[in-house]
Scaffold this motif. Structure first.
Motif, short mmCIF file in Angstrom:
data_model
loop_
_atom_site.label_atom_id
_atom_site.label_comp_id
_atom_site.label_asym_id
_atom_site.label_seq_id
_atom_site.Cartn_x
_atom_site.Cartn_y
_atom_site.Cartn_z
N ASN A 1 33.18 42.94 81.95
CA ASN A 1 33.59 43.41 83.28
C ASN A 1 34.34 44.74 83.28
N PHE A 2 34.20 45.52 82.23
CA PHE A 2 34.95 46.79 82.15
C PHE A 2 34.67 47.68 83.35
N PHE A 3 33.41 47.87 83.68
CA PHE A 3 33.06 48.80 84.75
C PHE A 3 33.44 48.25 86.13
N THR A 4 33.27 46.97 86.33
CA THR A 4 33.62 46.39 87.63
C THR A 4 35.14 46.30 87.80
N ASP A 5 35.88 46.15 86.71
CA ASP A 5 37.34 46.05 86.79
C ASP A 5 38.04 47.41 86.86
N ASN A 6 37.42 48.47 86.34
CA ASN A 6 38.11 49.75 86.20
C ASN A 6 37.61 50.88 87.09
N TYR A 7 36.50 50.69 87.76
CA TYR A 7 35.96 51.75 88.62
C TYR A 7 36.01 51.30 90.08
N ASP A 8 36.20 52.26 90.97
CA ASP A 8 36.37 51.92 92.38
C ASP A 8 35.05 51.77 93.13
N HIS A 9 33.94 51.84 92.41
CA HIS A 9 32.62 51.68 93.02
C HIS A 9 31.63 51.20 91.95
N PRO A 10 30.57 50.55 92.37
CA PRO A 10 29.56 50.12 91.39
C PRO A 10 28.88 51.34 90.77
#
Length: 147
Positions: free
Chosen positions: A120-129
Motif C-alpha cells: 500500500n505504499f502508493f495508496t498510503d503516501n500519494y494524494d491521488h491514484p
C-alpha cells in the motif's frame, strides 16, 4: 555523452524528476539528501537521484529519461554508471518502483532481481491514484542488484 553530479539548484530538473515521481512533496523528501546526476548528450536527456540507506545499500530514489529518448540506453547507462562509481562503497544498488509492466522489465534487464515489497505504499503516501501502463500502483516493489 557526459554524466555529471548536480550539487546546486536540483529543482531545475523538476520536469524530469516528476516523470519518475509525480508528486513534488514526495521528491522533496529525498532530493536534497540525495546525490543527483544528469546525463548530458547534446542536452540533458536523463537524471537520477541516489541515497545511502545504510548497511551497504545505495538506493535509486528517482531515475527518468526524457520520453523523446526512451529506448536509447540512457537509463541503463545511468544505472551502469552508478554501479561502477559506487562499487567500492556499497554492495547493493536498490530501487523501489510500482508493480508496472513498464518499469519492472527494464530493471530486470539491468540485472536487478525482486527483493521485497511495501504494501500500500502508493495508496498510503500519494494524494491521488497513480497509474502506469494501465495499472494502478499500490505496492512498492523493491529490486536489488549486487555491485
Amino acid at each position: 555523452m557526459e554524466i555529471r553530479k548536480v550539487n546546486e539548484n536540483k529543482k531545475q530538473f523538476l520536469t524530469l524528476l516528476l516523470l519518475a515521481d509525480e508528486q513534488e512533496d514526495m521528491i522533496d523528501r529525498y532530493l536534497e539528501k540525495g546525490a543527483m546526476y544528469v546525463l548530458d548528450d547534446c542536452g540533458v536527456k536523463a537524471e537520477c537521484v541516489v541515497t545511502d540507506e545504510g548497511d551497504g545499500i545505495l538506493e535509486i530514489k528517482n531515475i527518468a529519461v526524457d520520453p523523446r529518448h526512451h529506448g536509447t540506453g540512457y537509463g541503463k547507462a545511468l544505472i551502469d554508471f552508478l554501479a561502477s562509481k559506487y562499487a567500492d562503497e556499497y554492495s547493493v544498488l536498490q530501487v523501489g518502483t510500482g508493480d508496472s509492466p513498464l518499469t519492472i522489465p527494464f530493471y530486470e534487464k539491468c540485472g536487478f532481481i525482486r527483493s521485497h515489497k511495501v504494501q500500500n505504499f502508493f495508496t498510503d503516501n500519494y494524494d491521488h491514484p497513480i497509474y502506469e501502463g494501465g495499472v494502478q500502483l499500490i505496492d512498492m516493489i523493491y529490486l536489488q542488484r549486487h555491485i
